[in-house]
Design a protein around this motif. Sequence first.
Motif, PDB file in Angstrom:
ATOM      1  N   LEU A 142       0.815  -1.212   0.000  1.00  0.00           N
ATOM      2  CA  LEU A 142       0.000   0.000   0.000  1.00  0.00           C
ATOM      3  C   LEU A 142       0.850   1.263   0.000  1.00  0.00           C
ATOM      4  O   LEU A 142       0.422   2.297  -0.491  1.00  0.00           O
TER       5      LEU A 142
ATOM      6  N   GLN B 235     -11.682  -5.431   5.345  1.00  0.00           N
ATOM      7  CA  GLN B 235     -11.461  -4.872   4.009  1.00  0.00           C
ATOM      8  C   GLN B 235     -11.763  -3.382   3.975  1.00  0.00           C
ATOM      9  O   GLN B 235     -11.046  -2.613   3.342  1.00  0.00           O
ATOM     10  N   ASN B 236     -12.796  -2.928   4.652  1.00  0.00           N
ATOM     11  CA  ASN B 236     -13.088  -1.489   4.700  1.00  0.00           C
ATOM     12  C   ASN B 236     -11.979  -0.731   5.422  1.00  0.00           C
ATOM     13  O   ASN B 236     -11.646   0.395   5.055  1.00  0.00           O
TER      14      ASN B 236
ATOM     15  N   LYS C 132      -5.905   2.984   2.432  1.00  0.00           N
ATOM     16  CA  LYS C 132      -5.551   3.360   1.049  1.00  0.00           C
ATOM     17  C   LYS C 132      -5.939   4.808   0.747  1.00  0.00           C
ATOM     18  O   LYS C 132      -5.199   5.525   0.082  1.00  0.00           O
ATOM     19  N   GLN C 133      -7.092   5.247   1.239  1.00  0.00           N
ATOM     20  CA  GLN C 133      -7.540   6.623   1.004  1.00  0.00           C
ATOM     21  C   GLN C 133      -6.635   7.635   1.693  1.00  0.00           C
ATOM     22  O   GLN C 133      -6.488   8.759   1.233  1.00  0.00           O
TER      23      GLN C 133
ATOM     24  N   ILE D 134      -8.819  -1.568   5.383  1.00  0.00           N
ATOM     25  CA  ILE D 134      -7.750  -1.462   4.376  1.00  0.00           C
ATOM     26  C   ILE D 134      -8.082  -0.362   3.371  1.00  0.00           C
ATOM     27  O   ILE D 134      -7.214   0.426   2.992  1.00  0.00           O
ATOM     28  N   ASN D 135      -9.328  -0.273   2.944  1.00  0.00           N
ATOM     29  CA  ASN D 135      -9.730   0.775   1.990  1.00  0.00           C
ATOM     30  C   ASN D 135      -9.539   2.174   2.579  1.00  0.00           C
ATOM     31  O   ASN D 135      -9.118   3.098   1.883  1.00  0.00           O
ATOM     32  N   ILE D 136      -9.828   2.344   3.868  1.00  0.00           N
ATOM     33  CA  ILE D 136      -9.628   3.641   4.523  1.00  0.00           C
ATOM     34  C   ILE D 136      -8.135   3.979   4.556  1.00  0.00           C
ATOM     35  O   ILE D 136      -7.738   5.116   4.292  1.00  0.00           O
TER      36      ILE D 136
END
Length: 145
Positions: A7, A90-91, A97-98, A93-95
């Motif tokens: 990431l 997973q959410n 990434k943002q 991880i998405n945060i």
Amino acid sequence: MKVDEVLFGKAKKELTLTFAGGFLPGEGGHRISEVPSFTVGEQVLLMLDSHDRPSFSPVTGMYQGSFSAKNWDTNTQNIRSNRNKPISFQNFINIIKQEIPNAKSKPLPDRSVPSNLRQFNRKDLPSKTYDPSPIAPSEKSSNSG
């Protein structure tokens, strides 16, 4: 350790990470508090310091930079949103990434080892490699002599 996705920063597709403590079959071992441990096949998100210099743990903040998908949804201490609702692994991880562009825009902290602690930052620490593959019964009896 197999790397599925990087990431932030750079990493090879497979990493060998060195941690203080550990257990080997038939030899016992030591568990060191604050040093994360993992199981074979476990999915984790790791925030790593430079892993080319052994220390207690290459994970940032000892265990604080280690997040496991194992039991994530049933863990009472899992990450929560700003509305105090649990979020999925997973959410999470998405945060992360943002937030990476924001993190990249800031200067990196000074990671140099203070002179009074340099004696503990050694590159020549002994280590043993643990092979998690089970020993066949015939090998056990021939090795126990």
